[in-house]
Design an enzyme around this catalytic site. Structure first.
Site, mmCIF file in Angstrom:
data_model
loop_
_atom_site.group_PDB
_atom_site.id
_atom_site.type_symbol
_atom_site.label_atom_id
_atom_site.label_comp_id
_atom_site.label_asym_id
_atom_site.label_seq_id
_atom_site.Cartn_x
_atom_site.Cartn_y
_atom_site.Cartn_z
ATOM 1 N N THR A 156 1.080 -1.429 -0.272
ATOM 2 C CA THR A 156 0.320 0.193 0.285
ATOM 3 C C THR A 156 1.167 1.354 -0.032
ATOM 4 O OG1 THR A 156 -1.822 -1.477 1.364
ATOM 5 C CG2 THR A 156 -2.053 1.504 1.413
ATOM 6 N N TYR B 281 -8.282 1.302 -3.983
ATOM 7 C CA TYR B 281 -7.147 0.993 -4.731
ATOM 8 C C TYR B 281 -6.591 -0.128 -4.916
ATOM 9 C CZ TYR B 281 -4.736 -0.522 -0.282
ATOM 10 O OH TYR B 281 -3.972 -1.637 0.356
ATOM 11 N N THR C 246 1.146 -4.200 4.052
ATOM 12 C CA THR C 246 1.132 -4.803 5.226
ATOM 13 C C THR C 246 1.005 -6.794 5.613
ATOM 14 O OG1 THR C 246 -0.824 -3.912 5.833
ATOM 15 C CG2 THR C 246 1.212 -2.444 6.724
ATOM 16 N N ASP C 247 0.349 -6.910 5.257
ATOM 17 C CA ASP C 247 -0.694 -8.250 5.134
ATOM 18 C C ASP C 247 0.260 -9.472 5.355
ATOM 19 O OD1 ASP C 247 -2.940 -6.548 4.565
ATOM 20 O OD2 ASP C 247 -3.186 -7.713 2.086
ATOM 21 N N LYS D 299 -0.204 -7.549 12.953
ATOM 22 C CA LYS D 299 -1.186 -7.002 12.571
ATOM 23 C C LYS D 299 -2.655 -7.313 12.979
ATOM 24 C CE LYS D 299 -2.653 -4.995 8.089
ATOM 25 N NZ LYS D 299 -3.014 -5.488 7.059
ATOM 26 N N GLU E 153 -3.878 -28.569 27.842
ATOM 27 C CA GLU E 153 -4.589 -29.882 27.884
ATOM 28 C C GLU E 153 -4.054 -30.912 26.492
ATOM 29 O OE1 GLU E 153 -9.093 -28.510 28.071
ATOM 30 O OE2 GLU E 153 -7.995 -26.091 27.790
#
Ligand code: GLU
Length: 357
Positions: free
Chosen positions: A41, A54, A120-121, A193, A314
């Site tokens: 981005t 975008y 950023t993903d 994120k 567990e």
């Protein structure tokens, strides 16, 4: 005539000097920072400043740097375009290329630090991967943005300015791969994120910030506690492909067949994004134990945002032959397992890696 030719010659000398100063833009007193651009981005563009739609990876490195002329006062910048994609399309091929190039640049005496612009993903994955395989104590800083370059109040230019300042800062040395966004300096090991759209999208739950930066003036609070950089045992020298590791997401009434399918498709490892403390249905657990018996490494991680996945809490990991991810989320657990599987290791040794990294 003689005078004219003297004037002409000297004018030409001055012109040549001015041209080369502009071309190189170098100031010997300033640190040298190399920017490796991958897209995202921060390099995205939209038709108008007030729309949410975008396309990532539209603007090249020169345009991004030209948007922050102030940076020339803090560092000499060189840029290289490694890729220009939204980070959903970052591949291991690109990550390997990045790691190789960063290692080469970091080995050059004149370079103070390296900045990587990235979507950023999947920033968590690339940052964590580089943290484990790049052996340098020079600052390596990832920078992204949540708003495209054309947006009202785009966050990319200041993030890039701050990222360059951190990469040029001797105080940032030895802190591993860092992420600089929205005035926060965070470790590749801890970032998550947490928002799909907010500019405050990266957090470091439980472990906190490495530091903060404001208009390039930074304060550092600590060093990461995990292994990274020169202390990391991982290397991708000569590596062209990483072993297949899948992530299977757990939820209520989860069937076992996705785990079996992953094994049948040739996965060498599977990370379960478990419920709570790395839990899953009894049927899924049986499939994990079956896979483990076949030599597929199973790591129990969690879909929950914070907290450790503990060993033998567990689930009887010892009996079923499973690994607990401890503080690594599924996507970082996957990266660690892919690197771990570059050579054969017993289960105990793999579990130890989750403690150390
Ligand atoms: N899909 C984009 C990417 O990761 C959006 C996220 C961003 O860069 O902020 O490249």
């Amino acid at each position: 005539m003689k005078q004219m030719s003297f004037l002409l010659r000297n004018t030409m000398v001055v012109l040549v000097l001015v041209t080369s100063t502009i071309a190189n833009g170098q100031d010997n007193k300033l640190p040298n920072v190399v920017i490796l651009a991958t897209g995202g981005t921060i390099a995205g563009a939209a038709a108008s400043g007030a729309q949410s739609g975008y396309t990532s990876g539209q603007v090249n490195i020169d345009a991004m740097v030209n948007a922050i002329p102030e940076v020339k006062k803090i560092a000499n910048i060189k840029g290289e375009q490694i890729s220009n994609v939204g980070s959903q399309d970052i591949s291991f091929e690109i990550m390997l290329k990045l790691a190789k190039r960063i290692s080469e640049l970091a080995a050059q005496k004149d370079n103070t630090g390296i900045v990587i612009t990235h979507g950023t993903d999947t920033m968590e994955e690339t940052a964590f991967f580089l943290n484990l395989v790049v052996k340098t104590d020079k600052p390596v800083v990832l920078v992204g943005s949540m708003r495209p370059s054309t947006a009202i109040s785009a966050d990319g230019p200041l993030n890039l300015y701050n990222g360059i300042a951190v990469a040029a800062d001797p105080q940032a040395k030895g802190r591993g791969v860092l992420l600089v966004m929205n005035d926060w300096i965070q470790s590749a090991q801890t970032i998550v994120k947490v928002s799909t759209t907010s500019v405050q999208t990266f957090m470091s739950p439980l472990k906190g910030l490495i530091g903060t930066t404001a208009y390039g003036v930074s304060e550092y609070y600590k060093y990461p506690t995990s292994l990274y950089g020169a202390k990391s045992e991982f290397s991708v020298d000569g590596v062209t492909k990483l072993p297949r590791v899948d992530i299977v997401y757990a939820d209520v009434d989860m069937p076992a067949d996705l785990i079996d399918a992953s094994v049948n498709l040739g996965a060498k490892g599977i990370v379960i994004a478990g419920v709570g403390n790395g839990n899953m249905t009894a049927a899924a657990l049986e499939a994990c134990a079956r896979a483990s018996k076949k030599g597929v490494i199973i790591v129990r991680s969690s879909r929950v945002a914070t907290g450790n996945v503990g060993r033998n809490v567990e689930v009887n990991d010892d009996k079923l032959g499973l690994i607990a991810s401890l503080d690594l989320n599924p996507q970082k657990s996957r990266i660690l397992l892919m690197l771990a599987l570059l050579k054969p290791r017993p289960l105990e040794a793999i579990q130890k890696l989750y403690l150390e990294y």
